[in-house]
Write a protein that holds these residues in place. Structure first.
Motif, PDB file in Angstrom:
ATOM      1  N   PRO A 301      -7.626   6.248   1.568  1.00 29.03           N
ATOM      2  CA  PRO A 301      -7.266   7.661   1.752  1.00 29.03           C
ATOM      3  C   PRO A 301      -7.778   8.586   0.650  1.00 29.03           C
ATOM      4  N   ASP A 302      -7.711   8.186  -0.604  1.00 26.90           N
ATOM      5  CA  ASP A 302      -8.181   9.050  -1.693  1.00 26.90           C
ATOM      6  C   ASP A 302      -9.681   9.303  -1.589  1.00 26.90           C
ATOM      7  N   ARG A 305     -10.258  11.751   1.249  1.00 27.04           N
ATOM      8  CA  ARG A 305      -9.936  13.117   0.808  1.00 27.04           C
ATOM      9  C   ARG A 305     -11.092  13.705  -0.006  1.00 27.04           C
ATOM     10  N   ARG A 306     -11.654  12.909  -0.904  1.00 28.12           N
ATOM     11  CA  ARG A 306     -12.760  13.398  -1.731  1.00 28.12           C
ATOM     12  C   ARG A 306     -13.966  13.741  -0.860  1.00 28.12           C
ATOM     13  N   LEU A 308     -13.921  14.562   2.326  1.00 28.17           N
ATOM     14  CA  LEU A 308     -13.614  15.752   3.116  1.00 28.17           C
ATOM     15  C   LEU A 308     -13.798  17.014   2.274  1.00 28.17           C
ATOM     16  N   ASP A 309     -13.425  16.955   1.015  1.00 25.18           N
ATOM     17  CA  ASP A 309     -13.641  18.093   0.116  1.00 25.18           C
ATOM     18  C   ASP A 309     -15.133  18.382  -0.028  1.00 25.18           C
ATOM     19  N   GLN A 340      -3.917  13.996   9.847  1.00 23.58           N
ATOM     20  CA  GLN A 340      -3.005  14.374   8.769  1.00 23.58           C
ATOM     21  C   GLN A 340      -3.763  14.731   7.505  1.00 23.58           C
ATOM     22  N   LEU A 341      -4.802  13.973   7.185  1.00 23.30           N
ATOM     23  CA  LEU A 341      -5.601  14.270   5.994  1.00 23.30           C
ATOM     24  C   LEU A 341      -6.284  15.634   6.118  1.00 23.30           C
ATOM     25  N   LEU A 342      -6.763  15.954   7.303  1.00 20.50           N
ATOM     26  CA  LEU A 342      -7.398  17.252   7.520  1.00 20.50           C
ATOM     27  C   LEU A 342      -6.383  18.379   7.427  1.00 20.50           C
ATOM     28  N   ASP A 344      -3.684  18.344   5.656  1.00 14.13           N
ATOM     29  CA  ASP A 344      -3.325  18.466   4.241  1.00 14.13           C
ATOM     30  C   ASP A 344      -4.405  19.207   3.445  1.00 14.13           C
ATOM     31  N   ALA A 345      -5.661  19.077   3.876  1.00 10.14           N
ATOM     32  CA  ALA A 345      -6.765  19.695   3.142  1.00 10.14           C
ATOM     33  C   ALA A 345      -6.800  21.208   3.300  1.00 10.14           C
TER      34      ALA A 345
END
Length: 355
Positions: A301-302, A305-306, A308-309, A340-342, A344-345
């Motif tokens: 997940p981390d 997230r990176r 996606l950023d 969910q990750l999107l 949260d971003a």
């Protein structure tokens, strides 16, 4: 950032794939994209998906500009928008001379200029204008005693169906930024996006009609919440080898040109040489590891997230995920987690001419 699902070309197990798309829709996917190369056509599959889904958007990825007349393209898009209740987006692309001339028997010429004219003809057709168009490449009606201006019999659900242009080269990317609702990118490396596409995007956005709104940038990515093992990434590596080595002629392969601009000229030459000589496994092995990693979305997940950023910083507003997990339940679970990750971003700032 929107979450979409990118289907594959194979056509095998389509009923099962559609059942899975329905589950992806329930998990939060907002769009499904159906490709069209020299495979089954996208339109029949999109019609089936329109009947099975309820809220998610549908898009072609891409219908080829040379293989249908401009008005048939417009009619088809309006028909898909009709049967889906206003959920269709028209993904268009020029493909390449190997497919257009080799499979369709149509001369591949002036792709950028033709695309501009096709987009204008589609929009006039959807507005139900009596169609008169005198372009460099398309003339409607043809001169003579029989042709007369006609307008679409049916009233479209929407008179402005979103148009998404697939583009890799600078002129095509600039055209997408200028006249399209969205740009369908392929093999986007966010680390190189500004350097490779920035000037073309700025050029197109500077001429963009504000009424079009922000440019949607969509990117297909193989995806898994898992350790990026060689086995898991193998299909993506093989696809890169196919496109860089075999999806185009030796002297005209747009994907190969793209990774040269990314900074891999020697790898591009080697992959193509190996692939065209029939050594496909060696061609796949020659794809640089960092290119494989940069053009997929695989990891914990981390790490996701990176990535996606990074994609958001490159202007991406729609992720088109191709879930890689072996089991269907795991793929649905991964899509739920990505939604969910999107969320949260948060939102992605739109591209601008200054960005």
């Amino acid at each position: 950032m929107r979450l979409g699902i990118q289907l594959g070309y194979s056509g095998q197990g389509f009923a099962d794939a559609v059942d899975e798309v329905v589950e992806f829709e329930q998990a939060g996917a907002e769009l499904v994209v159906v490709p069209e190369a020299y495979s089954f056509d996208a339109v029949s599959q999109l019609g089936f998906l329109a009947a099975r889904t309820r809220t998610m958007g549908l898009a072609s990825g891409v219908m080829q500009t040379f293989t249908r007349t401009p008005t048939l393209t417009a009619m088809t898009a309006a028909g898909l928008d009709y049967v889906s209740g206003g959920r269709f987006s028209l993904g268009l692309g020029a493909s390449g001379p190997q497919v257009i001339e080799g499979f369709h028997g149509v001369r591949y010429d002036a792709p950028v200029a033709r695309t501009r004219e096709i987009v204008e003809i589609c929009r006039r057709t959807w507005r139900r204008e009596a169609l008169v168009f005198q372009g460099e490449h398309y003339r409607i009606p043809l001169p003579g005693e029989y042709g007369k201006p006609l307008k679409l019999i049916n009233r479209p659900v929407r008179e402005r169906i979103p148009i998404l242009l697939a583009a890799m080269g600078p002129r095509n990317v600039a055209l997408a930024a200028e006249i399209a609702d969205g740009w369908q990118a392929l093999f986007l490396d966010p680390r190189a996006a500004g350097r490779v596409f920035g000037e073309a995007l700025a050029d197109g956005l500077a001429r963009r009609d504000p009424e079009l709104g922000p440019l949607d940038v969509s990117v297909p990515v193989p995806y898994a919440l898992a350790e990026p093992t060689p086995a898991l990434l193998g299909p993506h590596r093989a696809q890169l080898a196919l496109y860089l080595g075999g999806m185009g002629a030796r002297k005209r392969n747009f994907s190969n040109d793209l990774i040269r601009r990314y900074g891999y000229p020697r790898a591009a030459e080697l992959i193509q040489e190996l692939y065209l000589s029939g050594r496909k496994a060696e061609a796949a092995a020659a794809v640089p590891d960092d290119l494989v990693a940069a053009t997929c979305l695989v990891g914990a997940p981390d790490e996701i997230r990176r990535r996606l950023d990074d994609l958001a910083a490159a202007g991406v507003t729609t992720i088109l995920a191709s879930p890689l997990a072996a089991a269907r339940a795991e793929r649905v679970k991964d899509v739920t987690a990505l939604r969910q990750l999107l969320d949260d971003a948060g939102p992605t700032p739109p591209l601008s001419a200054e960005r």
